[in-house]
Enzyme design. Structure first.
Site, PDB file in Angstrom:
ATOM      1  N   HIS A  70      53.313  54.603  11.803  1.00  0.00           N
ATOM      2  CA  HIS A  70      53.030  55.112  13.248  1.00  0.00           C
ATOM      3  C   HIS A  70      51.526  55.762  13.381  1.00  0.00           C
ATOM      4  O   HIS A  70      51.103  55.233  14.783  1.00  0.00           O
ATOM      5  CB  HIS A  70      53.753  56.905  13.145  1.00  0.00           C
ATOM      6  CG  HIS A  70      53.557  57.381  14.111  1.00  0.00           C
ATOM      7  ND1 HIS A  70      52.344  58.525  14.378  1.00  0.00           N
ATOM      8  CD2 HIS A  70      54.375  57.718  15.486  1.00  0.00           C
ATOM      9  CE1 HIS A  70      52.482  59.295  15.369  1.00  0.00           C
ATOM     10  NE2 HIS A  70      53.512  58.676  16.190  1.00  0.00           N
ATOM     11  N   HIS A 124      64.680  57.191  14.689  1.00  0.00           N
ATOM     12  CA  HIS A 124      63.423  57.522  14.942  1.00  0.00           C
ATOM     13  C   HIS A 124      62.712  57.496  13.555  1.00  0.00           C
ATOM     14  O   HIS A 124      62.715  58.276  12.535  1.00  0.00           O
ATOM     15  CB  HIS A 124      63.099  58.998  15.497  1.00  0.00           C
ATOM     16  CG  HIS A 124      61.495  59.197  15.770  1.00  0.00           C
ATOM     17  ND1 HIS A 124      61.007  59.916  15.104  1.00  0.00           N
ATOM     18  CD2 HIS A 124      60.735  58.685  16.889  1.00  0.00           C
ATOM     19  CE1 HIS A 124      59.746  60.136  15.495  1.00  0.00           C
ATOM     20  NE2 HIS A 124      59.697  59.457  16.636  1.00  0.00           N
TER      21      HIS A 124
HETATM   22  O1  G3P Z   1      58.932  56.114  20.706  1.00  0.00           O
HETATM   23  C1  G3P Z   1      59.461  57.583  20.788  1.00  0.00           C
HETATM   24  C2  G3P Z   1      58.802  58.395  20.290  1.00  0.00           C
HETATM   25  O2  G3P Z   1      58.535  57.849  18.911  1.00  0.00           O
HETATM   26  C3  G3P Z   1      57.325  58.658  20.587  1.00  0.00           C
HETATM   27  O3  G3P Z   1      56.605  59.348  19.930  1.00  0.00           O
HETATM   28  O4  G3P Z   1      54.886  59.557  18.416  1.00  0.00           O
HETATM   29  O5  G3P Z   1      57.098  59.684  17.109  1.00  0.00           O
HETATM   30  O6  G3P Z   1      55.957  57.326  18.517  1.00  0.00           O
HETATM   31  P1  G3P Z   1      56.227  58.846  18.454  1.00  0.00           P
HETATM   32 CA    CA Z   2      57.419  55.650  18.384  1.00  0.00          CA
END
Ligand code: G3P
Ligand code: CA
Length: 279
Positions: free
Chosen positions: A48, A6
């Site tokens: 992000h 992530h």
């Molecule tokens: O893409 C999965 C997860 O990353 C969604 O939340 O806010 O971390 O992009 P975010």
């Molecule tokens: Ca994401």
């Protein structure tokens, strides 16, 4: 179990930087995740937030404002590492093109972020994937998964290329296990899987998603006990900031990397063929 890094190994290095993806790749994560934003002139960059304020600095002072209001040349004045730690001050805002070039052997899990604020993001993404020869490997081997909270964005990509594997993200603010289950039939029209918040995942959700041939990839889990709970429910992949923690819980002889993605793509194709025969 597919291991999705992530924002990279972002528990150890600043999110969405080469430092973070280098580490995730070295750990053996199956996918490297990217969240897309677009510059004023329409270049895809990986960040992000819609704004620079949280992670970007110039000479120690926050860079500010929306990414879409800045040119790439302006973003290149900012670094995105020192907010995490002083040793990362050399990390810059990467373009998607740079990321795809740097990791020729990696697999990518790419999110169209706030696509309604950046018209053309989807077309730009598909062109960039085509430039890197990644369209066919995405279609057949799931070498690239495209994810979004925006159903409209995913349906747009599906209309452009129905064979591309898409993941519908689901926000915990608006969803529960029950509300997601009620959407699965519709999601299965264009996506190969769902990305729910881990707190919405229970046995009924995993079972019903699988009945619709949909993979289940919950986000974002750093706690080993929660990883074990999700594994026992039969989820197919997990987003984590600590890929090493998740990998340490998995059998050493489990297929990894492209082998694992090919198996997932094949299982999806088999499931769809079987359900077509049954109807
Ligand atoms: O893409 C999965 C997860 O990353 C969604 O939340 O806010 O971390 O992009 P975010
Ligand atoms: Ca994401």
């Amino acid at each position: 179990m597919i291991v999705i890094a992530h924002r990279g190994a972002s528990g150890y290095a600043p999110e969405h930087t080469f430092a973070s993806w280098d580490l995730a790749a070295a750990m053996g994560a199956d996918y490297l995740e990217q969240d897309l934003q677009m510059t004023r002139e329409g270049i895809l960059v990986v960040m992000h937030d819609e704004t620079l304020d949280r992670t970007a600095r110039r000479n120690g002072v926050p860079c500010t404002g929306r990414v879409i209001d800045h040119t790439l040349a302006e973003l290149e004045q900012c670094e995105v590492g020192s907010w995490f730690g002083p040793t990362f001050v050399d990390q810059r805002v990467p373009t998607l093109d740079e990321v795809l070039k740097r990791y020729p052997d990696a697999n990518f899990y790419i999110e169209t972020k706030n696509p309604e604020e950046a018209p053309g993001m989807e077309e730009n993404l598909l062109q960039t994937l085509a430039d890197h020869g990644l369209i066919e490997p995405a279609r057949t081997e799931w070498r690239v998964l495209i994810q979004s909270f925006s159903e409209a964005s995913l349906r747009k990509i599906h209309a452009a290329d129905p064979a591309l594997p898409l993941i519908q993200l689901l926000h915990r603010k608006w969803e529960t296990s029950g509300s997601i289950r009620r959407r699965l039939e519709s999601i299965a029209e264009y996506a190969v899987g769902i990305g729910p918040h881990f707190s919405d995942v229970d046995a009924a959700l995993v079972e019903t998603a699988h009945e619709h041939c949909l993979s289940v990839h919950p986000y974002t889990i750093d706690d080993v006990a929660e990883m074990a709970r999700l594994d026992s429910l039969g989820v197919d992949g997990i987003f984590t900031n600590f890929p090493d923690r998740l990998l340490a819980t998995l059998p050493v002889d489990e297929p990894r990397g492209l082998d694992a993605l090919r198996l997932a793509a094949d299982a999806y194709a088999r499931c769809r063929r079987k359900s077509a025969q049954e109807t």
